[in-house]
Design a protein around this motif. Sequence first.
Motif, PDB file in Angstrom:
ATOM      1  N   ALA A  55      -2.153  15.893   5.247  1.00 28.96           N
ATOM      2  CA  ALA A  55      -0.888  15.893   4.509  1.00 28.96           C
ATOM      3  C   ALA A  55      -1.056  15.632   3.023  1.00 28.96           C
ATOM      4  N   ARG A  56      -2.036  14.795   2.663  1.00 31.18           N
ATOM      5  CA  ARG A  56      -2.209  14.416   1.250  1.00 31.18           C
ATOM      6  C   ARG A  56      -3.414  15.073   0.590  1.00 31.18           C
ATOM      7  N   GLY A  57      -4.317  15.622   1.387  1.00 31.48           N
ATOM      8  CA  GLY A  57      -5.490  16.288   0.818  1.00 31.48           C
ATOM      9  C   GLY A  57      -6.453  15.336   0.144  1.00 31.48           C
ATOM     10  N   SER A  58      -6.450  14.075   0.553  1.00 32.94           N
ATOM     11  CA  SER A  58      -7.298  13.079  -0.103  1.00 32.94           C
ATOM     12  C   SER A  58      -8.170  12.385   0.936  1.00 32.94           C
ATOM     13  N   LEU A  59      -9.469  12.654   0.891  1.00 31.32           N
ATOM     14  CA  LEU A  59     -10.400  11.987   1.792  1.00 31.32           C
ATOM     15  C   LEU A  59     -10.532  10.511   1.438  1.00 31.32           C
ATOM     16  N   SER A  60     -10.442  10.221   0.119  1.00 32.63           N
ATOM     17  CA  SER A  60     -10.545   8.838  -0.328  1.00 32.63           C
ATOM     18  C   SER A  60      -9.393   8.008   0.229  1.00 32.63           C
ATOM     19  N   LEU A  61      -8.171   8.513   0.127  1.00 33.11           N
ATOM     20  CA  LEU A  61      -7.014   7.794   0.657  1.00 33.11           C
ATOM     21  C   LEU A  61      -7.106   7.695   2.178  1.00 33.11           C
ATOM     22  N   GLY A  62      -7.629   8.735   2.810  1.00 41.78           N
ATOM     23  CA  GLY A  62      -7.803   8.695   4.258  1.00 41.78           C
ATOM     24  C   GLY A  62      -8.740   7.581   4.687  1.00 41.78           C
ATOM     25  N   GLY A  63      -9.841   7.426   3.957  1.00 38.80           N
ATOM     26  CA  GLY A  63     -10.777   6.347   4.269  1.00 38.80           C
ATOM     27  C   GLY A  63     -10.170   4.982   4.074  1.00 38.80           C
ATOM     28  N   LEU A  64      -9.370   4.836   3.015  1.00 39.92           N
ATOM     29  CA  LEU A  64      -8.724   3.552   2.747  1.00 39.92           C
ATOM     30  C   LEU A  64      -7.701   3.207   3.829  1.00 39.92           C
ATOM     31  N   THR A  65      -6.961   4.208   4.293  1.00 37.26           N
ATOM     32  CA  THR A  65      -5.971   3.933   5.333  1.00 37.26           C
ATOM     33  C   THR A  65      -6.650   3.546   6.652  1.00 37.26           C
ATOM     34  N   SER A  66      -7.767   4.185   6.953  1.00 44.00           N
ATOM     35  CA  SER A  66      -8.513   3.812   8.159  1.00 44.00           C
ATOM     36  C   SER A  66      -9.000   2.364   8.058  1.00 44.00           C
ATOM     37  N   ALA A  67      -9.477   1.997   6.860  1.00 46.06           N
ATOM     38  CA  ALA A  67      -9.928   0.623   6.645  1.00 46.06           C
ATOM     39  C   ALA A  67      -8.758  -0.355   6.744  1.00 46.06           C
ATOM     40  N   ALA A  68      -7.574   0.073   6.290  1.00 48.58           N
ATOM     41  CA  ALA A  68      -6.389  -0.790   6.364  1.00 48.58           C
ATOM     42  C   ALA A  68      -6.010  -1.073   7.813  1.00 48.58           C
ATOM     43  N   VAL A  69      -6.163  -0.068   8.683  1.00 48.79           N
ATOM     44  CA  VAL A  69      -5.899  -0.281  10.116  1.00 48.79           C
ATOM     45  C   VAL A  69      -6.838  -1.351  10.661  1.00 48.79           C
ATOM     46  N   GLY A  70      -8.127  -1.220  10.339  1.00 48.05           N
ATOM     47  CA  GLY A  70      -9.102  -2.209  10.796  1.00 48.05           C
ATOM     48  C   GLY A  70      -8.834  -3.596  10.248  1.00 48.05           C
ATOM     49  N   LEU A  71      -8.411  -3.660   8.975  1.00 49.36           N
ATOM     50  CA  LEU A  71      -8.114  -4.954   8.354  1.00 49.36           C
ATOM     51  C   LEU A  71      -6.935  -5.626   9.044  1.00 49.36           C
ATOM     52  N   VAL A 109       5.863   9.388   9.435  1.00 51.82           N
ATOM     53  CA  VAL A 109       6.999   9.756   8.581  1.00 51.82           C
ATOM     54  C   VAL A 109       6.702   9.437   7.126  1.00 51.82           C
ATOM     55  N   VAL A 110       6.130   8.263   6.878  1.00 50.02           N
ATOM     56  CA  VAL A 110       5.814   7.839   5.507  1.00 50.02           C
ATOM     57  C   VAL A 110       4.834   8.799   4.846  1.00 50.02           C
ATOM     58  N   VAL A 111       3.815   9.212   5.578  1.00 51.69           N
ATOM     59  CA  VAL A 111       2.805  10.121   5.018  1.00 51.69           C
ATOM     60  C   VAL A 111       3.414  11.469   4.656  1.00 51.69           C
ATOM     61  N   TYR A 112       4.166  12.043   5.572  1.00 45.29           N
ATOM     62  CA  TYR A 112       4.729  13.372   5.330  1.00 45.29           C
ATOM     63  C   TYR A 112       5.917  13.350   4.380  1.00 45.29           C
ATOM     64  N   ALA A 113       6.529  12.181   4.176  1.00 36.69           N
ATOM     65  CA  ALA A 113       7.665  12.090   3.255  1.00 36.69           C
ATOM     66  C   ALA A 113       7.221  11.978   1.803  1.00 36.69           C
ATOM     67  N   GLY A 114       5.909  11.883   1.591  1.00 37.45           N
ATOM     68  CA  GLY A 114       5.406  11.806   0.223  1.00 37.45           C
ATOM     69  C   GLY A 114       5.585  10.452  -0.421  1.00 37.45           C
ATOM     70  N   ALA A 115       5.652   9.393   0.388  1.00 35.47           N
ATOM     71  CA  ALA A 115       5.813   8.044  -0.150  1.00 35.47           C
ATOM     72  C   ALA A 115       4.582   7.622  -0.947  1.00 35.47           C
ATOM     73  N   ALA A 116       4.745   6.553  -1.723  1.00 29.23           N
ATOM     74  CA  ALA A 116       3.645   6.052  -2.556  1.00 29.23           C
ATOM     75  C   ALA A 116       2.450   5.651  -1.694  1.00 29.23           C
ATOM     76  N   ASP A 117       1.249   5.771  -2.294  1.00 33.73           N
ATOM     77  CA  ASP A 117       0.032   5.422  -1.556  1.00 33.73           C
ATOM     78  C   ASP A 117       0.061   3.991  -1.053  1.00 33.73           C
ATOM     79  N   ALA A 118       0.651   3.082  -1.846  1.00 33.59           N
ATOM     80  CA  ALA A 118       0.714   1.677  -1.445  1.00 33.59           C
ATOM     81  C   ALA A 118       1.504   1.521  -0.145  1.00 33.59           C
ATOM     82  N   LEU A 119       2.571   2.287   0.004  1.00 33.29           N
ATOM     83  CA  LEU A 119       3.375   2.216   1.227  1.00 33.29           C
ATOM     84  C   LEU A 119       2.609   2.801   2.417  1.00 33.29           C
ATOM     85  N   VAL A 120       1.818   3.841   2.148  1.00 37.39           N
ATOM     86  CA  VAL A 120       0.976   4.416   3.200  1.00 37.39           C
ATOM     87  C   VAL A 120      -0.025   3.370   3.695  1.00 37.39           C
ATOM     88  N   LEU A 121      -0.654   2.677   2.754  1.00 34.24           N
ATOM     89  CA  LEU A 121      -1.638   1.652   3.126  1.00 34.24           C
ATOM     90  C   LEU A 121      -0.975   0.489   3.862  1.00 34.24           C
TER      91      LEU A 121
END
Length: 428
Positions: A55-71, A109-121
């Motif tokens: 949805a966002r085309g960002s591998l970097s953001l994808g990695g951070l969100t995966s880490a946020a789940v683990g955290l 919903v947050v990811v596809y709605a284009g919300a801020a990266d901070a809200l995604v995390l």
Amino acid sequence: MTHASPQEQSDIRTQATDAPSLLRIAGLPYFLIAFVARLPFAMMVVGVLTVVVSARGSLSLGGLTSAAVGLGTACFGPLLGAAADRFGQRTVLLILAIANGAMLVLFTVVVYAGAADALVLLSAFGIGATAPQVAPMSRSRLVTMIADRMPEAVRTRTTSGTMAYESAADETVFVFGPFIVGVLASALAPWAPLVGAAVLTVVFVGAFALHPSARAVSAHRDSDGRAPSAVAELFSARLLIVVVGILGVGMFFGTMLTSLTSFMADRGAPEQAGLLYGVMGVGSAILALGVAWLPARFSLRGRWLAFSGILLAGSVLLLFVDTPAMMMLALAIMGIGIGPTLVTQYSFGAARSPLGRSATVMTMLGSGIVVGQSLGAAIAGEVAESAGTGSALLLPIVAAGIAFAAGVVNWRLSATAPRVRSERASVA
């Protein structure tokens, strides 16, 4: 040292023969429900990564969100285990099943709605924080049933076999989880795995919560749910060294998969990393099940040293690997060590759980794996990108070294420290 008389030995054998099996006590539906209820957790990290990258085309953001789940899981997992020990698993798991299902949908919903990266995390952190700790709580239930409803003569072998099955089930789920994510994302849409995980969470975690075994509260808890042991007992050296050891195993998982992906990417086939990783996973699951058949004279502290030593030796081969075939050989050797090491560490956790706090201890160990895996993957990814695959392949050796060093310390602690009270007969 006193020895049992022939009559006493005969009585023990009769007691063991007449004892009901754990399968009979818990029931086959329990094991089926508990197995499927683990799947959503195995799908979450990869599912989150897939949705964000798509949805966002960002591998970097994808990695951070995966880490946020683990955290989120690492921060709240032990607290959820403590709540289950205090208030019972049924209440805690029912709340988590609904909350986690809602967070998975909200994140999509947050990811596809284009919300801020901070809200995604933040929403990714919420997924991890509300993740139902099915595997640790299943271990806690089974250990409690073994301690409260089985004769002492069969507890040691039954506990060993139970930890072997649980570890093999975890590894099987973590192989199939990402596979299911890939199938759903390819056949339907990138958001399908998370919606599917939400449905599985509500249905099967709910069923796990409502299963009669959820009422199996330790006999060591009083009528108000309080434990006789102090919280300080959770921080004893003999228990913390198990957490350190299992943290090393988690770091090994994270660093090995990430550095292996980099290794295969250098050869133009990063998509084959999962296939090679499966060589270690399959062998690990098979050997984990085999631990239950090891002779009793092969002590737990000896098993930790022996199998973590095999893991370390296999990881050292990474220094000389230059072809996929050699990598498969190294992974096969490491698979011999990793599964039994994990089973042994969980067995120590069960043996050293303070009275009435088995769910807390099991979630501490489960969170140790998650923290180690997230930390290892993040460090290995950064090292591989900045310093190359050769440097990244050093990290699994370091992680295996941590698991082995913890085994050495545990050997000393097991030999010199007095036994602690446990929810079952000590298997150490």
